[in-house]
Scaffold this motif. Structure first.
Motif, PDB file in Angstrom:
ATOM      1  N   ARG A 234      16.497   2.956  -5.846  1.00  0.00           N
ATOM      2  CA  ARG A 234      15.784   4.042  -5.158  1.00  0.00           C
ATOM      3  C   ARG A 234      16.285   5.415  -5.594  1.00  0.00           C
ATOM      4  O   ARG A 234      15.538   6.390  -5.586  1.00  0.00           O
ATOM      5  N   GLN A 235      17.572   5.488  -5.947  1.00  0.00           N
ATOM      6  CA  GLN A 235      18.153   6.776  -6.324  1.00  0.00           C
ATOM      7  C   GLN A 235      17.859   7.137  -7.782  1.00  0.00           C
ATOM      8  O   GLN A 235      18.073   8.277  -8.197  1.00  0.00           O
ATOM      9  N   GLY A 236      17.383   6.186  -8.558  1.00  0.00           N
ATOM     10  CA  GLY A 236      17.120   6.444  -9.978  1.00  0.00           C
ATOM     11  C   GLY A 236      15.831   7.230 -10.145  1.00  0.00           C
ATOM     12  O   GLY A 236      14.756   6.756  -9.792  1.00  0.00           O
ATOM     13  N   LYS A 237      15.942   8.442 -10.698  1.00  0.00           N
ATOM     14  CA  LYS A 237      14.756   9.303 -10.825  1.00  0.00           C
ATOM     15  C   LYS A 237      13.711   8.708 -11.749  1.00  0.00           C
ATOM     16  O   LYS A 237      12.512   8.883 -11.537  1.00  0.00           O
ATOM     17  N   THR A 238      14.143   8.028 -12.797  1.00  0.00           N
ATOM     18  CA  THR A 238      13.199   7.423 -13.745  1.00  0.00           C
ATOM     19  C   THR A 238      12.834   6.004 -13.318  1.00  0.00           C
ATOM     20  O   THR A 238      11.660   5.664 -13.191  1.00  0.00           O
ATOM     21  N   ALA A 239      13.852   5.182 -13.087  1.00  0.00           N
ATOM     22  CA  ALA A 239      13.622   3.756 -12.846  1.00  0.00           C
ATOM     23  C   ALA A 239      12.791   3.499 -11.592  1.00  0.00           C
ATOM     24  O   ALA A 239      11.967   2.583 -11.559  1.00  0.00           O
ATOM     25  N   SER A 240      12.993   4.300 -10.546  1.00  0.00           N
ATOM     26  CA  SER A 240      12.302   4.045  -9.280  1.00  0.00           C
ATOM     27  C   SER A 240      10.800   4.274  -9.381  1.00  0.00           C
ATOM     28  O   SER A 240      10.035   3.823  -8.528  1.00  0.00           O
ATOM     29  N   ARG A 241      10.371   4.988 -10.423  1.00  0.00           N
ATOM     30  CA  ARG A 241       8.937   5.258 -10.587  1.00  0.00           C
ATOM     31  C   ARG A 241       8.256   4.258 -11.521  1.00  0.00           C
ATOM     32  O   ARG A 241       7.063   4.378 -11.795  1.00  0.00           O
ATOM     33  N   ALA A 242       8.995   3.301 -12.035  1.00  0.00           N
ATOM     34  CA  ALA A 242       8.436   2.353 -13.002  1.00  0.00           C
ATOM     35  C   ALA A 242       7.307   1.544 -12.381  1.00  0.00           C
ATOM     36  O   ALA A 242       7.326   1.234 -11.181  1.00  0.00           O
ATOM     37  N   LEU A 243       6.335   1.189 -13.228  1.00  0.00           N
ATOM     38  CA  LEU A 243       5.214   0.376 -12.766  1.00  0.00           C
ATOM     39  C   LEU A 243       5.725  -0.913 -12.142  1.00  0.00           C
ATOM     40  O   LEU A 243       6.551  -1.614 -12.724  1.00  0.00           O
ATOM     41  N   GLY A 244       5.238  -1.226 -10.959  1.00  0.00           N
ATOM     42  CA  GLY A 244       5.651  -2.439 -10.258  1.00  0.00           C
ATOM     43  C   GLY A 244       6.859  -2.204  -9.380  1.00  0.00           C
ATOM     44  O   GLY A 244       6.881  -2.636  -8.223  1.00  0.00           O
ATOM     45  N   TYR A 245       7.840  -1.495  -9.878  1.00  0.00           N
ATOM     46  CA  TYR A 245       9.065  -1.263  -9.114  1.00  0.00           C
ATOM     47  C   TYR A 245       8.799  -0.318  -7.946  1.00  0.00           C
ATOM     48  O   TYR A 245       9.260  -0.562  -6.827  1.00  0.00           O
ATOM     49  N   ALA A 246       8.043   0.749  -8.188  1.00  0.00           N
ATOM     50  CA  ALA A 246       7.691   1.677  -7.108  1.00  0.00           C
ATOM     51  C   ALA A 246       6.893   0.959  -6.027  1.00  0.00           C
ATOM     52  O   ALA A 246       7.133   1.130  -4.823  1.00  0.00           O
ATOM     53  N   GLN A 247       5.954   0.114  -6.450  1.00  0.00           N
ATOM     54  CA  GLN A 247       5.107  -0.598  -5.487  1.00  0.00           C
ATOM     55  C   GLN A 247       5.912  -1.637  -4.704  1.00  0.00           C
ATOM     56  O   GLN A 247       5.740  -1.775  -3.479  1.00  0.00           O
ATOM     57  N   PHE A 248       6.804  -2.353  -5.378  1.00  0.00           N
ATOM     58  CA  PHE A 248       7.520  -3.424  -4.692  1.00  0.00           C
ATOM     59  C   PHE A 248       8.697  -2.910  -3.863  1.00  0.00           C
ATOM     60  O   PHE A 248       9.168  -3.612  -2.965  1.00  0.00           O
ATOM     61  N   LEU A 249       9.139  -1.678  -4.120  1.00  0.00           N
ATOM     62  CA  LEU A 249      10.077  -1.050  -3.180  1.00  0.00           C
ATOM     63  C   LEU A 249       9.394  -0.858  -1.823  1.00  0.00           C
ATOM     64  O   LEU A 249      10.026  -0.996  -0.773  1.00  0.00           O
ATOM     65  N   GLN A 250       8.088  -0.562  -1.856  1.00  0.00           N
ATOM     66  CA  GLN A 250       7.337  -0.409  -0.600  1.00  0.00           C
ATOM     67  C   GLN A 250       7.181  -1.746   0.124  1.00  0.00           C
ATOM     68  O   GLN A 250       7.130  -1.782   1.354  1.00  0.00           O
ATOM     69  N   LEU A 252       9.488  -4.049   0.090  1.00  0.00           N
ATOM     70  CA  LEU A 252      10.803  -4.214   0.739  1.00  0.00           C
ATOM     71  C   LEU A 252      10.893  -3.371   2.008  1.00  0.00           C
ATOM     72  O   LEU A 252      11.527  -3.771   2.988  1.00  0.00           O
ATOM     73  N   ASP A 253      10.249  -2.200   1.976  1.00  0.00           N
ATOM     74  CA  ASP A 253      10.273  -1.297   3.135  1.00  0.00           C
ATOM     75  C   ASP A 253       9.317  -1.735   4.239  1.00  0.00           C
ATOM     76  O   ASP A 253       9.333  -1.163   5.335  1.00  0.00           O
ATOM     77  N   GLY A 254       8.455  -2.695   3.919  1.00  0.00           N
ATOM     78  CA  GLY A 254       7.471  -3.145   4.906  1.00  0.00           C
ATOM     79  C   GLY A 254       6.266  -2.239   5.016  1.00  0.00           C
ATOM     80  O   GLY A 254       5.468  -2.360   5.957  1.00  0.00           O
ATOM     81  N   THR A 255       6.097  -1.304   4.058  1.00  0.00           N
ATOM     82  CA  THR A 255       4.955  -0.372   4.130  1.00  0.00           C
ATOM     83  C   THR A 255       3.791  -0.824   3.253  1.00  0.00           C
ATOM     84  O   THR A 255       2.740  -0.184   3.246  1.00  0.00           O
ATOM     85  N   LEU A 256       3.981  -1.919   2.511  1.00  0.00           N
ATOM     86  CA  LEU A 256       2.924  -2.426   1.649  1.00  0.00           C
ATOM     87  C   LEU A 256       3.040  -3.944   1.622  1.00  0.00           C
ATOM     88  O   LEU A 256       4.144  -4.484   1.551  1.00  0.00           O
ATOM     89  N   SER A 257       1.884  -4.619   1.693  1.00  0.00           N
ATOM     90  CA  SER A 257       1.915  -6.081   1.618  1.00  0.00           C
ATOM     91  C   SER A 257       2.099  -6.511   0.167  1.00  0.00           C
ATOM     92  O   SER A 257       1.853  -5.739  -0.772  1.00  0.00           O
ATOM     93  N   LEU A 258       2.503  -7.754  -0.013  1.00  0.00           N
ATOM     94  CA  LEU A 258       2.674  -8.295  -1.355  1.00  0.00           C
ATOM     95  C   LEU A 258       1.358  -8.223  -2.124  1.00  0.00           C
ATOM     96  O   LEU A 258       1.332  -7.835  -3.305  1.00  0.00           O
TER      97      LEU A 258
END
Length: 310
Positions: A234-250, A252-258
């Motif tokens: 989450r703290q990585g400015k580049t990595a956290s925005r990667a395709l798939g990673y940004a969506q699947f962090l959500q 984990l947060d419970g703000t987006l379904s699988l």
């Protein structure tokens, strides 16, 4: 084919480019086996250790015995840098050529490819100025900074689409006194180079990308993201925005379904592939070859030979 063309001429570089999912990694391996090459990664998200499933990083068992360079060189908390990559890529190119092998650059991160291949100067940075601009952005939003950029560098103001580049463009102007747009690369090779682009069927690629994301999810993308989240994703400015990673962090947060995360990742990947096609198609030096041609390797070798002998 050798990396050296005789005499003191600089050694040539081969680049395999095109949109995500077009088969660049596979072609690069087969090409390296054929012409005696080693591969240099030019996919910015494949720099990151542990980001394997979601970046479709080529597995060791699929590398065909070919040495791969500049994979897994950053932690997810590190910020990728085009200027740092330029230095690393050019050093690696020289090292590969010194062994008599052909450097083969492969990836779809357009600016990273150009940084390795083209005459391209990177303006300096100032952490203090950048921090000040980021603070101003957080406090006042983008409008004020965009208006300032439009006054000092209208060309960049027209082009810049996200906050990170907005801050960078203003930082460059404050550091150098010159507009960021003046540092844009020319289409002039730093050393002899050949670019091969994979020309895809768009409708087929759309379906292929959807299937690829589904396979990533089935292979454990959510678990990979969860593991990396424990290491600072989450703290990585580049990595956290990667395709798939940004969506699947959500997820984990419970703000987006699988299901929603999968759908969003497919849409974002398709959009990214369109941007890649636009970027690379603007370069008239790229030789476009049909991605599914049965003699793709042979066509590639012939083009490389013709270009370097001309």
């Amino acid at each position: 084919m050798s990396a050296h063309s005789g005499g003191s001429r600089p050694h040539p570089v081969v680049a395999v480019v095109g949109p995500t999912g077009s088969g660049k990694s596979e072609l690069a391996v087969r090409l390296a086996q054929r012409i005696g090459g080693e591969i240099i990664n030019a996919d910015a998200m494949q720099f990151y250790r542990g980001m394997d499933i979601g970046t479709a990083k080529i597995l060791p068992g699929d590398r065909g015995g070919i040495d791969h360079h500049l994979l897994d060189i950053l932690d997810v908390t590190d910020e990728a840098s085009v200027s740092a990559y330029q230095r690393q890529a050019r050093t690696t190119i020289d090292e590969i050529a010194s062994r008599g092998a052909v450097p083969i650059l492969v990836g779809g991160s357009g600016l990273y490819v150009r940084s390795a291949l083209d005459v391209l100067e990177f303006p300096g940075t100032s952490p203090e100025i950048r921090a000040s601009l980021e603070e101003e952005l957080a406090r006042h939003g983008t409008t004020q900074l965009r208006e300032r950029l439009a006054r000092v560098d209208p060309a960049s103001a027209d082009r810049v689409q996200d906050d990170r580049r907005l801050v960078r463009a203003l930082e460059v102007f404050e550091v150098t006194g010159k507009p960021f747009s003046s540092f844009m690369p020319r289409r002039q090779y730093h050393q002899p180079a050949v670019q091969i682009g994979l020309d895809v069927d768009r409708a087929e690629l759309r379906q292929r990308l959807a299937g690829r994301v589904d396979r990533m999810v089935a292979a454990g993308l959510e678990q990979e993201v969860a593991r990396l989240a424990q290491h600072g994703l989450r703290q990585g400015k580049t990595a956290s925005r990667a395709l798939g990673y940004a969506q699947f962090l959500q997820v984990l947060d419970g703000t987006l379904s699988l299901e929603a995360a999968t759908t969003d990742t497919v849409a974002a990947t398709r959009k990214f592939a369109r941007r890649q096609r636009t970027w690379f198609s603007a370069d008239p030096r790229i030789e476009w070859l049909p991605w599914k041609a049965p003699d793709l390797v042979e066509q590639s070798v012939q083009h490389i030979t013709r270009t370097l002998e001309s």
